[in-house]
Write an enzyme that holds these catalytic residues in place. Structure first.
Site, PDB file in Angstrom:
ATOM      1  N   GLU A   1       3.831  -5.252   7.452  1.00  0.00           N
ATOM      2  CA  GLU A   1       2.920  -4.240   8.009  1.00  0.00           C
ATOM      3  C   GLU A   1       3.172  -3.969   9.480  1.00  0.00           C
ATOM      4  O   GLU A   1       3.061  -2.832   9.952  1.00  0.00           O
ATOM      5  CB  GLU A   1       1.462  -4.678   7.808  1.00  0.00           C
ATOM      6  CG  GLU A   1       0.934  -4.519   6.387  1.00  0.00           C
ATOM      7  CD  GLU A   1       1.215  -5.708   5.486  1.00  0.00           C
ATOM      8  OE1 GLU A   1       2.079  -6.541   5.844  1.00  0.00           O
ATOM      9  OE2 GLU A   1       0.588  -5.802   4.423  1.00  0.00           O
TER      10      GLU A   1
ATOM     11  N   ALA B   1       0.849  -1.187   0.000  1.00  0.00           N
ATOM     12  CA  ALA B   1       0.000   0.000   0.000  1.00  0.00           C
ATOM     13  C   ALA B   1       0.888   1.241   0.000  1.00  0.00           C
ATOM     14  O   ALA B   1       2.060   1.182   0.377  1.00  0.00           O
ATOM     15  CB  ALA B   1      -0.878  -0.014   1.242  1.00  0.00           C
TER      16      ALA B   1
ATOM     17  N   GLU C   1      -0.033  -9.550  -0.824  1.00  0.00           N
ATOM     18  CA  GLU C   1      -1.427  -9.987  -0.645  1.00  0.00           C
ATOM     19  C   GLU C   1      -2.125 -10.149  -1.996  1.00  0.00           C
ATOM     20  O   GLU C   1      -2.926 -11.065  -2.186  1.00  0.00           O
ATOM     21  CB  GLU C   1      -2.177  -8.991   0.254  1.00  0.00           C
ATOM     22  CG  GLU C   1      -1.684  -9.057   1.700  1.00  0.00           C
ATOM     23  CD  GLU C   1      -2.350  -8.021   2.577  1.00  0.00           C
ATOM     24  OE1 GLU C   1      -2.135  -6.813   2.327  1.00  0.00           O
ATOM     25  OE2 GLU C   1      -3.085  -8.394   3.500  1.00  0.00           O
TER      26      GLU C   1
ATOM     27  N   GLY D   1       0.584  -5.222   0.906  1.00  0.00           N
ATOM     28  CA  GLY D   1      -0.519  -5.345  -0.035  1.00  0.00           C
ATOM     29  C   GLY D   1      -0.075  -5.924  -1.376  1.00  0.00           C
ATOM     30  O   GLY D   1      -0.880  -6.524  -2.094  1.00  0.00           O
TER      31      GLY D   1
HETATM   32  N1  3HC Z   1       4.453   3.671   0.111  1.00  0.00           N
HETATM   33  C1  3HC Z   1       4.880   4.892  -0.251  1.00  0.00           C
HETATM   34  N2  3HC Z   1       6.151   5.161  -0.596  1.00  0.00           N
HETATM   35  C2  3HC Z   1       7.016   4.147  -0.557  1.00  0.00           C
HETATM   36  C3  3HC Z   1       6.651   2.852  -0.191  1.00  0.00           C
HETATM   37  C4  3HC Z   1       5.287   2.613   0.145  1.00  0.00           C
HETATM   38  N3  3HC Z   1       4.837   1.404   0.478  1.00  0.00           N
HETATM   39  N4  3HC Z   1       7.728   2.065  -0.256  1.00  0.00           N
HETATM   40  C5  3HC Z   1       8.737   2.830  -0.651  1.00  0.00           C
HETATM   41  N5  3HC Z   1       8.309   4.094  -0.848  1.00  0.00           N
HETATM   42  C6  3HC Z   1       9.086   5.230  -1.329  1.00  0.00           C
HETATM   43  C7  3HC Z   1      10.123   5.685  -0.322  1.00  0.00           C
HETATM   44  O1  3HC Z   1       9.592   6.598   0.587  1.00  0.00           O
HETATM   45  C8  3HC Z   1      11.167   6.300  -1.214  1.00  0.00           C
HETATM   46  O2  3HC Z   1      10.706   7.566  -1.581  1.00  0.00           O
HETATM   47  P1  3HC Z   1      11.717   8.788  -1.758  1.00  0.00           P
HETATM   48  O3  3HC Z   1      12.667   8.363  -2.819  1.00  0.00           O
HETATM   49  O4  3HC Z   1      10.843   9.940  -2.102  1.00  0.00           O
HETATM   50  O5  3HC Z   1      12.374   8.938  -0.416  1.00  0.00           O
HETATM   51  C9  3HC Z   1      11.112   5.436  -2.475  1.00  0.00           C
HETATM   52  O6  3HC Z   1       9.843   4.783  -2.442  1.00  0.00           O
HETATM   53  C10 3HC Z   1      12.189   4.381  -2.539  1.00  0.00           C
HETATM   54  O7  3HC Z   1      12.172   3.639  -1.321  1.00  0.00           O
HETATM   55  P2  3HC Z   1      13.505   3.218  -0.589  1.00  0.00           P
HETATM   56  O8  3HC Z   1      14.465   4.350  -0.578  1.00  0.00           O
HETATM   57  O9  3HC Z   1      13.093   2.622   0.697  1.00  0.00           O
HETATM   58  O10 3HC Z   1      14.048   2.101  -1.595  1.00  0.00           O
HETATM   59  P3  3HC Z   1      14.790   0.747  -1.255  1.00  0.00           P
HETATM   60  O11 3HC Z   1      15.055   0.137  -2.567  1.00  0.00           O
HETATM   61  O12 3HC Z   1      15.876   0.990  -0.300  1.00  0.00           O
HETATM   62  O13 3HC Z   1      13.691  -0.150  -0.486  1.00  0.00           O
HETATM   63  C11 3HC Z   1      11.582  -1.200  -0.123  1.00  0.00           C
HETATM   64  C12 3HC Z   1      12.569  -0.592  -1.138  1.00  0.00           C
HETATM   65  C13 3HC Z   1      12.157  -2.455   0.503  1.00  0.00           C
HETATM   66  C14 3HC Z   1      10.332  -1.540  -0.890  1.00  0.00           C
HETATM   67  C15 3HC Z   1      11.292  -0.186   1.014  1.00  0.00           C
HETATM   68  O14 3HC Z   1      10.966   1.044   0.432  1.00  0.00           O
HETATM   69  C16 3HC Z   1      10.170  -0.590   1.914  1.00  0.00           C
HETATM   70  O15 3HC Z   1      10.369  -1.354   2.833  1.00  0.00           O
HETATM   71  N6  3HC Z   1       8.963  -0.037   1.671  1.00  0.00           N
HETATM   72  C17 3HC Z   1       7.832  -0.278   2.521  1.00  0.00           C
HETATM   73  C18 3HC Z   1       7.217  -1.630   2.275  1.00  0.00           C
HETATM   74  C19 3HC Z   1       6.010  -1.834   3.151  1.00  0.00           C
HETATM   75  O16 3HC Z   1       6.016  -1.591   4.335  1.00  0.00           O
HETATM   76  N7  3HC Z   1       4.930  -2.310   2.521  1.00  0.00           N
HETATM   77  C20 3HC Z   1       3.714  -2.559   3.231  1.00  0.00           C
HETATM   78  C21 3HC Z   1       2.880  -1.337   3.197  1.00  0.00           C
HETATM   79  S1  3HC Z   1       1.445  -1.498   4.196  1.00  0.00           S
HETATM   80  C22 3HC Z   1       0.354  -2.410   3.308  1.00  0.00           C
HETATM   81  O17 3HC Z   1       0.658  -2.880   2.248  1.00  0.00           O
HETATM   82  C23 3HC Z   1      -1.006  -2.560   3.928  1.00  0.00           C
HETATM   83  C24 3HC Z   1      -1.848  -3.636   3.338  1.00  0.00           C
HETATM   84  O18 3HC Z   1      -1.724  -4.807   4.077  1.00  0.00           O
HETATM   85  C25 3HC Z   1      -3.299  -3.264   3.330  1.00  0.00           C
END
Ligand code: 3HC
Length: 709
Positions: free
Chosen positions: A129, A67, A109, A106
């Site tokens: 998450e 997400a 998922e 997500g």
């Molecule tokens: N939402 C919004 N922005 C995100 C994002 C996300 N899920 N994941 C990454 N980004 C953005 C970062 O903020 C960053 O933005 P910026 O360049 O403006 O600072 C850009 O994408 C690149 O991210 P990273 O610098 O972190 O890149 P890496 O390659 O080092 O890492 C990653 C990639 C492993 C995907 C890491 O970004 C990460 O862990 N992201 C979060 C993943 C996450 O937590 N996903 C679950 C979300 S909750 C969900 O899905 C709910 C559902 O169950 C309903």
């Protein structure tokens, strides 16, 4: 779609296979438009008689990273009725998720709601998450236990860890693992053709076999709750994850999904989720150096060297070796070098004994650390980190030698926790190539990597330093050059206050309990015992000699003078049983405290827990404001990142400044101003804090005006 606007989800017919491509850089997060695009594409594929099966794939570097975290807590539009996993569930034609990069949250998922999953070996999948204070809210808590069994699902979902594709394949999360170098799209098309006629399409929601595990062992959920009690204290999300997985085992799939959604809704705007989201973005902000272009060409760092094989130098060499670097290490004498190598081996052996490192892996890492006897042997290295004694003449001497031998363009870093970087830089004829890299002990474990900007450090040297920190598994943060830099300087008033409160009547065990209850893994006095009390003693003597107004800490001095050096000799702020690490309160310590306080003539009183907490942390908030005001750190959120990774500040409280904002900048200011009246100069409110309080601007938004100095 307006001209120039990107199509977030594309659909194309490739010989009867509908290829659905998600294209939302940089990580294909499920931002508004993406879920709708996936829904429309899957429905289109189902409606089109020419389409036999579908492939869902990500453009760019990833499948789908989850997400869009920026949307949480906002009034985002709700996609009424349908979500991608519902539509995938209803698909009559098979859908193959083709995974590269990351399939997280997500994103995974959605892949789990597809009928098949294939992945390249470098892909990572996971449900992280919980790390942002929520739970998988799109069926993940219901499908994952059906796929891997509830026990494994508990581990995966409450840790949030990224699972490498080969392990995910073994667990059954991935159906087919492609060989190295395979073309994912082609392989997915071939897979889709193979399964195009399979009916009914296989769905994870229909697989109940593995849930039987919970019938055999219904106590597993409570046992798991107990097992995480320590690491999950003060948090709700890990427990909600367990509740949702338990529901998967006790109610129908559809009811389980409903329960998951209710639990998700309870968490989305919880204090911990907000704080963890803040920490997530703060960790990304800290990498951005506003005055250095993002595309600055970095210098090479493939070939590093470390000077000094003491505890710090050894830990630094291990950090390189642990992250795949070959590293050279040297010391003033062959004996010192030999001792250092023996210590490195002993450290690795401890990890092998504890089971956290394989014996083979230990040998591989040791083989990457190359002891060399002379500076000539490191002359062609790209980067050198000096980690010699914290004495200016020694460091100056080393930098002169490095200047004489190192190849042009090599980067020279000093691992100092407090010495002015310019002194080392000015000992060379190439001050632009010099900067500080401050590791925290133990250097191979602690994540914070404080990069210190000398007055002449070149921009590409700083950008390279920040990048190098990340390459060796650290969290880099940039600090201006100044006494104590940022992390230790902002922590110093905390250390001072904890001793002063003893003078006033508190006891170490009371202070420690407050901080552990707050969320620190270990209290500050127990931490001091772990590091050894003699270091602080020497530092205080030095500081008292250097600064005439330095506030003495007689209680801390008396403890050391009574021969209490910490865990290493079985007594410090606590006493320790031989061979044990459990701190026991010691009446002798209480006696030293009471006696010294009486000699100092300080009135004794009792403290509330809240007062202890505020005294310690507000002192540091005030200092952090001074640091920002002096332009020694870019952003308040950088201070937070440093506290999270340098000092074990509880992540679910966001960080020092974020936490203070939860109390409110005005209240923080008023309290500090009141303590200024009561305790005198050390509590003088920083001018920045006053300005923020007057304007009602949150502390976390404070920035260095006029750049980093
Ligand atoms: N939402 C919004 N922005 C995100 C994002 C996300 N899920 N994941 C990454 N980004 C953005 C970062 O903020 C960053 O933005 P910026 O360049 O403006 O600072 C850009 O994408 C690149 O991210 P990273 O610098 O972190 O890149 P890496 O390659 O080092 O890492 C990653 C990639 C492993 C995907 C890491 O970004 C990460 O862990 N992201 C979060 C993943 C996450 O937590 N996903 C679950 C979300 S909750 C969900 O899905 C709910 C559902 O169950 C309903």
């Amino acid at each position: 779609m307006a001209e120039g606007e990107r199509e977030l989800v594309r659909f194309e017919n490739v010989d009867g296979i509908g290829v659905i491509t998600v294209d939302n850089p940089p990580v294909n997060a499920l931002s508004p438009g993406v879920p709708e695009g996936i829904i429309a594409a899957v429905e289109r594929g189902n409606a089109d008689p020419a389409i036999r099966a579908m492939v869902l794939i990500g453009a760019g570097r990833s499948f789908i990273a989850g997400a869009d975290i920026r949307q949480f807590g906002t009034r985002r539009p709700v996609v009424l009725g349908k979500r991608p996993h519902d539509v995938l569930d209803a698909s009559r034609k098979p859908v193959v998720a083709a995974i590269h990069g990351y399939a997280l949250g997500g994103g995974l998922e959605i892949a789990l709601a597809a009928n098949y999953r294939i992945a390249v070996p470098s892909a990572k999948v996971g449900l992280p998450e919980v790390l942002i204070g929520i739970l998988p809210g799109s069926g993940g808590t219901q499908r994952m236990p059906r796929l891997v069994g509830p026990k494994k699902a508990l581990e995966l979902i409450t840790s949030g860890r990224h699972v490498p594709a080969p392990e995910a394949h073994q667990l059954g999360i991935i159906d087919e693992l492609l060989p190295e170098g395979a073309d994912l799209r082609e392989a997915a098309l071939a897979f889709a053709r193979r399964v195009a006629d399979v009916r009914p399409v296989p769905r994870i929601r229909d697989r109940d076999g593995k849930l039987a595990e919970a019938k055999v062992d219904p106590g597993m959920f409570d046992a798991f709750r107990k097992s995480i009690a320590r690491r999950a204290r003060n948090q709700k999300a890990p427990y909600h994850c367990i509740d949702a997985i338990e529901a998967a085992c006790t109610v129908s799939f559809d009811e389980g999904v409903k329960r998951e959604r209710e639990l998700f809704d309870e968490l989305e705007n919880s204090d911990e989720a907000r704080a963890l989201r803040y920490a997530f973005f703060a960790e990304r902000e800290v990498n951005k150096l506003p005055d250095i272009p993002r595309d600055t060409k970095l210098r090479p760092t493939d070939n590093p060297a470390v000077i000094g094989a003491g505890t710090m130098g050894g830990g630094i060499a291990m950090s390189f070796a642990d992250n795949g670097f070959d590293v050279k290490i040297t010391d003033a004498t062959p004996e010192a070098l030999e001792r250092g190598m023996a210590r490195i081996r002993a450290n690795y052996e401890t990890s092998v004994k504890r089971g956290s490192l394989g014996a083979d892996e230990m040998e591989k890492r040791l083989a990457r650390i190359h002891p060399v006897e002379s500076y000539d042997d490191i002359a062609d290295c790209d980067v050198v980190i000096e980690a010699a004694f914290e004495q200016i003449p020694i460091k100056e001497e080393i930098f002169k030698k490095l200047d004489a031998v190192m190849k042009p363009g090599a980067i020279l870093f000093s691992n100092t926790s407090g010495i002015d970087i310019d002194i080392m830089a000015n000992a060379t004829t190439r001050p632009q190539d010099v900067a500080g890299t401050h590791f925290f002990a133990p250097a191979n474990v602690m994540k914070l990597f404080e990069v210190v900007k000398g007055s002449k450090s070149a921009p590409d040297v700083l950008a390279t330093a920040m990048d190098l920190g990340r390459k060796i598994g650290k969290v880099s943060g940039l600090a201006g050059n100044g006494d104590g830099f940022v992390a230790n300087r902002s922590r110093a008033p905390f250390s001072m206050e904890m001793i002063i409160m003893l003078e006033e009547g508190a006891l170490p065990e009371q202070v420690d309990k407050v901080m552990v209850d707050f969320g620190y893994p270990i209290g500050p006095f127990a931490t001091s015992d772990l590091s050894g009390l003699d270091i602080g003693y020497d530092t205080r003597k030095r500081r008292a000699a250097q600064y005439p107004n330095y506030r003495k800490q007689p209680i801390a001095d008396r403890i050391v003078e009574a021969g209490r050096l910490g865990q290493k000799n079985g007594k410090g702020w606590y006493r320790y049983e031989p061979g044990e690490r459990t701190p026991y309160p010691d009446p002798e310590v209480a006696r030293i405290i009471t006696q010294t306080a009486a000699e100092m003539g300080v009135e004794q009183r009792s403290f509330t827990d809240d007062e202890i907490l505020r005294r310690l942390l507000f002192a540091s908030v005030n200092e952090a404001c001074r640091i920002l005001d002096e332009g020694k750190v870019w952003r308040a959120s950088d201070v937070d990142v440093m506290w999270l990774h340098g000092f074990g500040f509880p992540r679910y409280r966001g960080g020092l400044m974020y936490w203070a904002d939860m109390i409110g900048v005005r209240e923080v200011y008023n309290q500090i101003a009141a303590w200024h009246q009561r305790y005198g100069e050390r509590w003088a409110p920083s001018p920045l804090l006053r300005r923020l309080a007057e304007a009602g601007t949150p502390l976390r938004e404070a920035k260095a005006e006029g750049g980093l100095r």
